[in-house]
Design a protein around this motif. Structure first.
Motif, PDB file in Angstrom:
ATOM      1  N   ASN A  19       0.829  -1.219   0.000  1.00  0.00           N
ATOM      2  CA  ASN A  19       0.000   0.000   0.000  1.00  0.00           C
ATOM      3  C   ASN A  19       0.857   1.259   0.000  1.00  0.00           C
ATOM      4  N   CYS A  20       1.861   1.264  -0.813  1.00  0.00           N
ATOM      5  CA  CYS A  20       2.772   2.404  -0.869  1.00  0.00           C
ATOM      6  C   CYS A  20       3.089   2.715  -2.325  1.00  0.00           C
ATOM      7  N   ALA A  21       2.622   3.861  -2.793  1.00  0.00           N
ATOM      8  CA  ALA A  21       2.834   4.216  -4.202  1.00  0.00           C
ATOM      9  C   ALA A  21       4.249   4.735  -4.424  1.00  0.00           C
ATOM     10  N   VAL A  22       4.829   4.317  -5.515  1.00  0.00           N
ATOM     11  CA  VAL A  22       6.071   4.933  -5.996  1.00  0.00           C
ATOM     12  C   VAL A  22       5.663   6.167  -6.795  1.00  0.00           C
ATOM     13  N   ARG A  23       6.128   7.321  -6.363  1.00  0.00           N
ATOM     14  CA  ARG A  23       5.778   8.552  -7.084  1.00  0.00           C
ATOM     15  C   ARG A  23       6.645   8.745  -8.315  1.00  0.00           C
ATOM     16  N   GLY A  24       7.860   8.257  -8.247  1.00  0.00           N
ATOM     17  CA  GLY A  24       8.739   8.416  -9.398  1.00  0.00           C
ATOM     18  C   GLY A  24      10.113   7.864  -9.102  1.00  0.00           C
ATOM     19  N   LEU A  25      10.965   7.945 -10.101  1.00  0.00           N
ATOM     20  CA  LEU A  25      12.319   7.414  -9.995  1.00  0.00           C
ATOM     21  C   LEU A  25      13.247   8.504  -9.479  1.00  0.00           C
ATOM     22  N   ASP A  26      14.224   8.061  -8.716  1.00  0.00           N
ATOM     23  CA  ASP A  26      15.269   8.981  -8.261  1.00  0.00           C
ATOM     24  C   ASP A  26      16.464   8.772  -9.199  1.00  0.00           C
ATOM     25  N   ILE A  27      16.700   9.750 -10.061  1.00  0.00           N
ATOM     26  CA  ILE A  27      17.772   9.621 -11.051  1.00  0.00           C
ATOM     27  C   ILE A  27      18.726  10.782 -10.864  1.00  0.00           C
ATOM     28  N   SER A  28      20.001  10.493 -10.799  1.00  0.00           N
ATOM     29  CA  SER A  28      20.952  11.600 -10.766  1.00  0.00           C
ATOM     30  C   SER A  28      22.126  11.273 -11.675  1.00  0.00           C
ATOM     31  N   ALA A  29      22.529  12.290 -12.433  1.00  0.00           N
ATOM     32  CA  ALA A  29      23.580  12.140 -13.455  1.00  0.00           C
ATOM     33  C   ALA A  29      23.289  10.937 -14.354  1.00  0.00           C
ATOM     34  N   GLY A  30      22.006  10.760 -14.672  1.00  0.00           N
ATOM     35  CA  GLY A  30      21.623   9.691 -15.600  1.00  0.00           C
ATOM     36  C   GLY A  30      21.573   8.309 -14.972  1.00  0.00           C
ATOM     37  N   HIS A  31      21.940   8.180 -13.701  1.00  0.00           N
ATOM     38  CA  HIS A  31      21.955   6.868 -13.052  1.00  0.00           C
ATOM     39  C   HIS A  31      20.793   6.733 -12.074  1.00  0.00           C
ATOM     40  N   ILE A  32      20.234   5.563 -12.007  1.00  0.00           N
ATOM     41  CA  ILE A  32      19.185   5.281 -11.028  1.00  0.00           C
ATOM     42  C   ILE A  32      19.795   5.275  -9.627  1.00  0.00           C
ATOM     43  N   ARG A  33      19.156   6.014  -8.721  1.00  0.00           N
ATOM     44  CA  ARG A  33      19.619   6.032  -7.322  1.00  0.00           C
ATOM     45  C   ARG A  33      18.569   5.443  -6.386  1.00  0.00           C
ATOM     46  N   GLY A  34      17.363   5.231  -6.923  1.00  0.00           N
ATOM     47  CA  GLY A  34      16.307   4.671  -6.086  1.00  0.00           C
ATOM     48  C   GLY A  34      14.947   5.126  -6.579  1.00  0.00           C
ATOM     49  N   VAL A  35      13.985   5.091  -5.668  1.00  0.00           N
ATOM     50  CA  VAL A  35      12.633   5.558  -5.991  1.00  0.00           C
ATOM     51  C   VAL A  35      12.162   6.509  -4.900  1.00  0.00           C
ATOM     52  N   ILE A  36      11.272   7.421  -5.301  1.00  0.00           N
ATOM     53  CA  ILE A  36      10.620   8.290  -4.326  1.00  0.00           C
ATOM     54  C   ILE A  36       9.223   7.730  -4.114  1.00  0.00           C
ATOM     55  N   THR A  37       8.924   7.347  -2.897  1.00  0.00           N
ATOM     56  CA  THR A  37       7.595   6.798  -2.604  1.00  0.00           C
ATOM     57  C   THR A  37       6.826   7.802  -1.751  1.00  0.00           C
ATOM     58  N   GLU A  38       5.552   7.488  -1.567  1.00  0.00           N
ATOM     59  CA  GLU A  38       4.744   8.372  -0.712  1.00  0.00           C
ATOM     60  C   GLU A  38       5.212   8.309   0.743  1.00  0.00           C
ATOM     61  N   GLN A  39       6.020   7.285   1.080  1.00  0.00           N
ATOM     62  CA  GLN A  39       6.570   7.188   2.450  1.00  0.00           C
ATOM     63  C   GLN A  39       8.019   7.647   2.530  1.00  0.00           C
ATOM     64  N   GLY A  40       8.521   8.168   1.424  1.00  0.00           N
ATOM     65  CA  GLY A  40       9.895   8.663   1.435  1.00  0.00           C
ATOM     66  C   GLY A  40      10.748   8.022   0.360  1.00  0.00           C
ATOM     67  N   ARG A  41      12.046   8.279   0.452  1.00  0.00           N
ATOM     68  CA  ARG A  41      12.975   7.816  -0.576  1.00  0.00           C
ATOM     69  C   ARG A  41      13.530   6.442  -0.214  1.00  0.00           C
ATOM     70  N   LEU A  42      13.652   5.594  -1.233  1.00  0.00           N
ATOM     71  CA  LEU A  42      14.297   4.293  -1.036  1.00  0.00           C
ATOM     72  C   LEU A  42      15.498   4.225  -1.967  1.00  0.00           C
ATOM     73  N   SER A  43      16.646   3.928  -1.435  1.00  0.00           N
ATOM     74  CA  SER A  43      17.857   3.848  -2.260  1.00  0.00           C
ATOM     75  C   SER A  43      17.947   2.488  -2.938  1.00  0.00           C
ATOM     76  N   ALA A  44      18.395   2.528  -4.173  1.00  0.00           N
ATOM     77  CA  ALA A  44      18.641   1.279  -4.905  1.00  0.00           C
ATOM     78  C   ALA A  44      19.444   1.633  -6.144  1.00  0.00           C
ATOM     79  N   ASP A  45      20.403   0.804  -6.469  1.00  0.00           N
ATOM     80  CA  ASP A  45      21.135   1.125  -7.697  1.00  0.00           C
ATOM     81  C   ASP A  45      20.522   0.439  -8.914  1.00  0.00           C
ATOM     82  N   GLN A  46      19.481  -0.368  -8.670  1.00  0.00           N
ATOM     83  CA  GLN A  46      18.718  -0.931  -9.783  1.00  0.00           C
ATOM     84  C   GLN A  46      17.241  -0.885  -9.417  1.00  0.00           C
ATOM     85  N   VAL A  47      16.402  -0.530 -10.376  1.00  0.00           N
ATOM     86  CA  VAL A  47      14.954  -0.455 -10.149  1.00  0.00           C
ATOM     87  C   VAL A  47      14.255  -1.148 -11.307  1.00  0.00           C
ATOM     88  N   LEU A  48      13.270  -1.969 -10.968  1.00  0.00           N
ATOM     89  CA  LEU A  48      12.453  -2.641 -11.983  1.00  0.00           C
ATOM     90  C   LEU A  48      11.060  -2.020 -11.991  1.00  0.00           C
TER      91      LEU A  48
END
Ligand SMILES: Cc1cc2nc3c(=O)[nH]c(=O)nc-3n(C[C@H](O)[C@H](O)[C@H](O)COP(=O)(O)OP(=O)(O)OC[C@H]3O[C@@H](n4cnc5c(N)ncnc54)[C@H](O)[C@@H]3O)c2cc1C
Length: 267
Positions: free
Chosen positions: A5-34
């Motif tokens: 029950n937690c929506a991903v609002r969008g991807l966290d991308i910096s310098a073209g690289h995936i850094r994680g996802v921004i969810t409605e409960q906050g940021r989650l770090s990950a170097d790979q996102v599916l």
């Protein structure tokens, strides 16, 4: 860790690289996102400039009340598919009747969908607009800030209303097939949006030029069956291991690199 029950609002991308996802409960770090968002995948990806041609096509099914056992399994012809349920009823699905809602994504993808649809129509009914809040509704937000509510929070469950004429027709077709049953009633009917790609074959691949971003979507009506295998394959690929299969057929780039599309077996 599984967060429900937690929506991903969008991807966290910096310098073209995936850094994680921004969810409605906050940021989650990950170097790979599916991204495996079903009918929502295109909306989420496009927010970040990643484009896939994806249609949401509605399919209606129903459950009959318990009836005499006329076939102890599943079967399909060009009109109807049915499967015996444990409660003694049958689940019925129409063969070849789908509803296509036109929206911005459908219009944008029409160049890719037109040929395949002419040869093997995905839909039998075409509507000029989806209900409000659906992924490809005309009024749907395509851009949103990641620090406020996203479309995935406004509509948490995509639950379209069943097509009533289709329900009536399925019952009539089933009764015609098995006249010995007499009149058969429905105990429930429901619908869902099938996420379809132009060749009716999923994308199961990393996204070119977006290091760390993967897509597993466009199951095109077969995700219950093939989903578990793709889950295993994606896990292996994302861990740098061999998929164990030739995945060329499922590559992301096929819609943009001039490849001739080879149609899958159908929805
Ligand atoms: C009526 C009907 C009958 C079907 N019958 C069959 C069948 O007999 N056999 C078969 O193999 N397949 C069948 N299918 C198809 C099957 O249901 C789908 O192919 C399958 O569910 C797709 O799986 P998925 O994981 O890709 O997407 P989904 O099942 O749609 O799952 C995606 C999930 O991601 C979530 N999500 C999306 N965006 C976000 C976000 N931003 N943040 C957090 N979560 C998000 C969604 O809420 C959803 O829970 C049927 C489909 C319908 C509609």
């Amino acid at each position: 860790m599984l967060i429900e029950n937690c929506a991903v609002r969008g991807l966290d991308i910096s310098a073209g690289h995936i850094r994680g996802v921004i969810t409605e409960q906050g940021r989650l770090s990950a170097d790979q996102v599916l991204v495996a968002g079903g009918a929502w995948s295109s909306l989420l990806l496009r927010r970040h400039g990643v484009k896939i041609p994806q249609l949401s096509v509605k399919n209606t099914v129903l459950a009959t009340v318990p009836v005499e056992n006329v076939h102890n399994g599943g079967a399909a012809d060009h009109i109807l598919a049915f499967r015996r349920r444990q409660d003694g009823g049958y689940t019925l699905a129409p063969e070849g009747f789908h509803e296509v809602y036109i929206g911005p994504d459908a219009v944008r993808g029409m160049g890719k969908f037109f040929g395949p649809m002419m040869r093997s129509p995905f839909g039998r009914a075409y509507w000029p607009a989806s209900p409000a809040g659906f992924p490809d509704a005309w009024g749907q937000r395509r851009r949103w800030a990641l620090d406020g509510a996203s479309p995935f929070e406004s509509t948490r469950v995509l639950n379209p209303a069943p097509h009533i004429k289709s329900v009536t027709k399925m019952l009539a077709d089933f009764q015609e097939l098995f006249p010995q049953l007499g009149k058969v009633g429905a105990q429930a009917s429901w619908a869902g949006m099938i996420d379809v790609l132009p060749d009716v074959v999923p994308i199961v691949d990393k996204v070119p030029d977006r290091p760390g971003l993967w897509v597993g979507t466009g199951m095109s009506g077969h995700g219950f069956g093939i989903g578990p295998a793709f889950g295993r394959i994606l896990a292996d690929m994302m861990c740098g291991q061999d998929a164990g299969h030739d995945m060329t057929r499922f590559r992301f780039a096929r819609f943009g690199d001039g490849s001739k599309l080879v149609m899958g077996p159908g929805m």
